[in-house]
Design a protein around this motif. Structure first.
Motif, PDB file in Angstrom:
ATOM      1  N   UNK A 385      47.514  49.929 101.048  1.00 24.45           N
ATOM      2  CA  UNK A 385      46.989  48.838 101.429  1.00 24.45           C
ATOM      3  C   UNK A 385      46.979  48.734 103.010  1.00 24.45           C
ATOM      4  N   UNK A 386      48.224  48.849 103.517  1.00 23.64           N
ATOM      5  CA  UNK A 386      48.348  48.587 105.015  1.00 23.64           C
ATOM      6  C   UNK A 386      47.530  49.518 105.710  1.00 23.64           C
ATOM      7  N   UNK A 387      47.533  50.974 105.193  1.00 25.17           N
ATOM      8  CA  UNK A 387      46.990  51.870 105.935  1.00 25.17           C
ATOM      9  C   UNK A 387      45.245  51.695 105.815  1.00 25.17           C
ATOM     10  N   UNK A 388      44.728  51.230 104.672  1.00 25.62           N
ATOM     11  CA  UNK A 388      43.344  51.081 104.656  1.00 25.62           C
ATOM     12  C   UNK A 388      42.883  50.100 105.569  1.00 25.62           C
ATOM     13  N   UNK A 389      43.715  48.843 105.547  1.00 22.94           N
ATOM     14  CA  UNK A 389      43.409  47.836 106.556  1.00 22.94           C
ATOM     15  C   UNK A 389      43.623  48.116 107.818  1.00 22.94           C
ATOM     16  N   UNK A 390      44.428  48.972 108.356  1.00 20.61           N
ATOM     17  CA  UNK A 390      44.342  49.430 109.823  1.00 20.61           C
ATOM     18  C   UNK A 390      43.150  50.128 110.117  1.00 20.61           C
ATOM     19  N   UNK A 391      43.063  51.192 109.352  1.00 22.20           N
ATOM     20  CA  UNK A 391      42.132  52.090 109.562  1.00 22.20           C
ATOM     21  C   UNK A 391      40.633  51.430 109.581  1.00 22.20           C
ATOM     22  N   UNK A 392      40.407  50.398 108.671  1.00 17.70           N
ATOM     23  CA  UNK A 392      39.305  49.788 108.863  1.00 17.70           C
ATOM     24  C   UNK A 392      39.046  48.972 109.832  1.00 17.70           C
ATOM     25  N   UNK A 393      40.211  48.226 110.527  1.00 19.49           N
ATOM     26  CA  UNK A 393      40.175  47.298 111.616  1.00 19.49           C
ATOM     27  C   UNK A 393      39.569  48.382 112.942  1.00 19.49           C
ATOM     28  N   UNK A 394      40.494  49.511 112.979  1.00 16.30           N
ATOM     29  CA  UNK A 394      40.272  50.337 114.093  1.00 16.30           C
ATOM     30  C   UNK A 394      38.900  50.812 114.161  1.00 16.30           C
ATOM     31  N   UNK A 395      38.074  51.221 112.965  1.00 21.44           N
ATOM     32  CA  UNK A 395      36.884  51.645 113.191  1.00 21.44           C
ATOM     33  C   UNK A 395      35.974  50.682 113.647  1.00 21.44           C
ATOM     34  N   UNK A 439      40.926  62.803 109.728  1.00 24.23           N
ATOM     35  CA  UNK A 439      40.776  63.125 111.010  1.00 24.23           C
ATOM     36  C   UNK A 439      39.786  64.507 110.947  1.00 24.23           C
ATOM     37  N   UNK A 440      39.544  65.160 109.950  1.00 24.32           N
ATOM     38  CA  UNK A 440      38.571  65.885 109.778  1.00 24.32           C
ATOM     39  C   UNK A 440      37.108  65.237 109.499  1.00 24.32           C
ATOM     40  N   UNK A 441      36.873  64.257 108.782  1.00 23.78           N
ATOM     41  CA  UNK A 441      35.788  63.504 108.566  1.00 23.78           C
ATOM     42  C   UNK A 441      35.309  62.752 109.615  1.00 23.78           C
ATOM     43  N   UNK A 442      36.304  62.196 110.635  1.00 24.63           N
ATOM     44  CA  UNK A 442      35.998  61.238 111.489  1.00 24.63           C
ATOM     45  C   UNK A 442      35.134  61.716 112.625  1.00 24.63           C
ATOM     46  N   UNK A 443      34.001  60.996 112.884  1.00 26.46           N
ATOM     47  CA  UNK A 443      33.096  61.311 113.744  1.00 26.46           C
ATOM     48  C   UNK A 443      33.047  60.515 115.280  1.00 26.46           C
ATOM     49  N   UNK A 444      33.744  59.336 115.172  1.00 22.96           N
ATOM     50  CA  UNK A 444      34.173  58.854 116.255  1.00 22.96           C
ATOM     51  C   UNK A 444      35.167  59.432 117.164  1.00 22.96           C
ATOM     52  N   UNK A 445      34.875  59.764 118.530  1.00 19.30           N
ATOM     53  CA  UNK A 445      35.871  60.113 119.469  1.00 19.30           C
ATOM     54  C   UNK A 445      37.016  59.404 119.785  1.00 19.30           C
ATOM     55  N   UNK A 446      36.585  58.180 119.771  1.00 20.92           N
ATOM     56  CA  UNK A 446      37.535  57.037 120.139  1.00 20.92           C
ATOM     57  C   UNK A 446      38.775  56.915 119.029  1.00 20.92           C
ATOM     58  N   UNK A 447      38.511  56.914 117.961  1.00 21.40           N
ATOM     59  CA  UNK A 447      39.179  56.788 116.794  1.00 21.40           C
ATOM     60  C   UNK A 447      39.832  57.986 116.508  1.00 21.40           C
ATOM     61  N   UNK A 448      39.122  59.341 116.787  1.00 20.13           N
ATOM     62  CA  UNK A 448      39.701  60.291 116.605  1.00 20.13           C
ATOM     63  C   UNK A 448      40.995  60.733 117.417  1.00 20.13           C
ATOM     64  N   UNK A 449      40.940  60.228 118.762  1.00 23.59           N
ATOM     65  CA  UNK A 449      42.146  60.146 119.745  1.00 23.59           C
ATOM     66  C   UNK A 449      43.262  59.513 119.391  1.00 23.59           C
ATOM     67  N   UNK A 450      42.959  58.296 118.752  1.00 20.91           N
ATOM     68  CA  UNK A 450      44.037  57.365 118.158  1.00 20.91           C
ATOM     69  C   UNK A 450      44.716  58.107 117.203  1.00 20.91           C
ATOM     70  N   UNK A 451      44.115  58.596 116.361  1.00 19.10           N
ATOM     71  CA  UNK A 451      44.625  59.583 115.050  1.00 19.10           C
ATOM     72  C   UNK A 451      45.499  60.599 115.720  1.00 19.10           C
ATOM     73  N   UNK A 452      45.030  61.272 116.828  1.00 18.00           N
ATOM     74  CA  UNK A 452      45.694  62.508 117.193  1.00 18.00           C
ATOM     75  C   UNK A 452      47.160  62.117 117.972  1.00 18.00           C
ATOM     76  N   UNK A 453      47.075  60.654 118.502  1.00 16.98           N
ATOM     77  CA  UNK A 453      48.439  60.215 118.968  1.00 16.98           C
ATOM     78  C   UNK A 453      49.310  60.054 117.919  1.00 16.98           C
TER      79      UNK A 453
END
Length: 465
Positions: A385-395, A439-453
């Motif tokens: 639940x927490x992970x889904x909410x955070x990712x939705x907000x970041x996207x 990470x593999x399916x994400x197309x937004x570079x800004x979000x991918x950079x956050x996931x890389x961190x």
């Protein structure tokens, strides 16, 4: 049997060595004793003399005389009335609330209570011994023992528990005699222990808890429980002896007194009440706790204690909440279309962190820190639940094309990334595993950079010993 003052006042004579037919019926002796004992003119010395005379009578007669003998079914009800009367006679002095509030006031001297309890214990021990003897007699047996026990087992148990522990009104002698009475009561009821006496030997047995609670009920109301210093201890001790699965059917009898205790203004009573609530939470099925909104009532009672500045109280409250919160949240998940965004766990954790941050007293900070890891370790069950909410907000932030300033977006994404890292530490690296597919399916570079961190952050514990 020699003449006694009590029998003289009753105008009866029992010649020594004569048979049952020559003795007055037990119901007449008990009835007249109760009348004389309750008379307004009876002084303390007179009552003490009556009890000693009654003890001599009980020691001289046999179980057939006491439980019916020549007059079957004559005495059980009067015997109960006598036991109840003597139990109250030997009870600790009642306390009264002073005008304008403050601590209850009462007789500070308990020497008289101990003396009365010793005399009464002898009589009760004699009665229980005669119950044991009656079990082996063909003429009496279970036909008499059962009705007698149903009348006297409850008040005898309450008397024994009142005087068996080390309290202000007990002495080594009265505690020893109370234990002897309890042992005799267990033998008479064919039980091996106090828990077995209260709950029954098997799951399909009822035990004596319902009878005990019925006897104690008048003393456990909102207006009466504070008057007797023994009531709260008797109730708490009795409750702790009954565990799962026997406690569930008695929930309505034990929950209200526990809430009353926890709601008192004195810290020791609050702690005792919370401990009773904790025992109930751990030994009653979750479905029963959630029925009729009981779990919510308990939660609100406990949550109010989180504002306390007493370290001992906070410790027992937090331990109790840690067992209650999973029950509450499972119940909330089963509700259709549940609109609640802030769960009870969120409320508790938020309040604990807020108080811990500003608290300067070391005992309180230690309590908060000691229990905080348990709240973190519950995190893994809410990971999805927490992970889904955070990712939705970041996207949403990363793809936002509105007039929101870029520094604001950058700060939101930075804070969300830090939350993901903390969640990964709390879940022992599970976030990194779940983010691999994202990470593999994400197309937004800004979000991918956050996931890389998040991926590059080394795993560590967020709670230091």
């Amino acid at each position: 049997m020699a003449q006694h003052p009590l029998l003289h006042s009753l105008q009866w004579t029992i010649p020594e060595g004569h048979g049952c037919l020559e003795r007055p019926p037990a119901e007449q002796v008990l009835s007249q004793f109760l009348q004389l004992f309750a008379s307004r003119g009876a002084s303390s010395d007179a009552k003490a003399g009556m009890i000693r005379d009654l003890l001599a009578i009980l020691e001289a007669v046999d179980c057939q005389w006491l439980f019916g003998g020549c007059h079957p079914n004559a005495a059980p009800t009067l015997l109960r009335d006598m036991v109840v009367t003597l139990r109250l006679y030997a009870a600790p002095p009642q306390q009264q609330e002073p005008e304008g509030g403050g601590l209850p006031i009462g007789d500070p001297s308990y020497a008289a209570v101990a003396s009365r309890a010793a005399d009464v214990s002898l009589g009760f021990i004699s009665i229980v011994a005669k119950v044991e003897s009656a079990k082996g007699l063909e003429r009496l047996g279970t036909a008499v023992v059962g009705p007698v026990l149903r009348q006297v087992a409850g008040p005898l148990y309450l008397f024994a528990v009142t005087h068996v522990a080390e309290r202000l009104w007990t002495t080594p002698k009265t505690r020893r005699m109370a234990q002897e009475l309890m042992d005799g009561l267990l033998r008479a009821s064919d039980c091996r222990s106090v828990p077995e006496f209260l709950r029954g030997a098997r799951e399909d047995e009822t035990g004596w808890l319902a009878v005990v609670m019925q006897c104690l009920k008048p003393e456990l109301t909102k207006d009466t429980w504070q008057r007797s210093p023994a009531t709260k201890h008797v109730f708490s001790c009795t409750l702790q002896h009954v565990t799962r699965p026997w406690l569930g059917p008695h929930l309505e009898k034990v929950l209200p007194p526990s809430l009353l205790l926890s709601d008192d203004y004195r810290e020791e009573n609050k702690i005792l009440g919370v401990q009773c609530l904790h025992h109930i939470i751990r030994n009653v099925p979750a479905a029963d706790l959630c029925q009729y909104n009981r779990a919510q009532v308990v939660y609100h009672a406990l949550f109010n204690h989180l504002y306390s500045k007493e370290a001992r109280l906070l410790q027992v409250v937090l331990l109790c909440l840690l067992d209650l919160l999973p029950i509450l949240e499972k119940a909330l998940q089963r509700l259709p279309h549940n609109p609640q965004l802030v769960t009870p766990s969120d409320e508790v954790l938020q309040l604990v962190l807020t108080h811990m941050e500003s608290e300067h007293r070391l005992p309180l900070r230690r309590v908060y820190a000691r229990n905080l890891p348990a709240f973190v370790e519950r995190m893994s069950c809410r990971l999805a639940v927490l992970l889904k909410a955070l990712l939705r907000m970041m996207l949403d932030v990363a793809t936002d094309r509105s007039l929101t300033p870029e520094p604001v977006k950058a700060e939101l994404l930075q804070k969300a990334t830090e939350c993901l890292i903390l969640l990964d530490h709390a879940s022992h690296g599970q976030v990194k595993v779940l983010l691999q597919g994202v990470q593999r399916s994400c197309q937004d570079e800004t979000l991918k950079e956050c996931l890389r961190k998040v991926e590059e952050e080394p795993l560590k514990s967020i709670i230091t010993p």
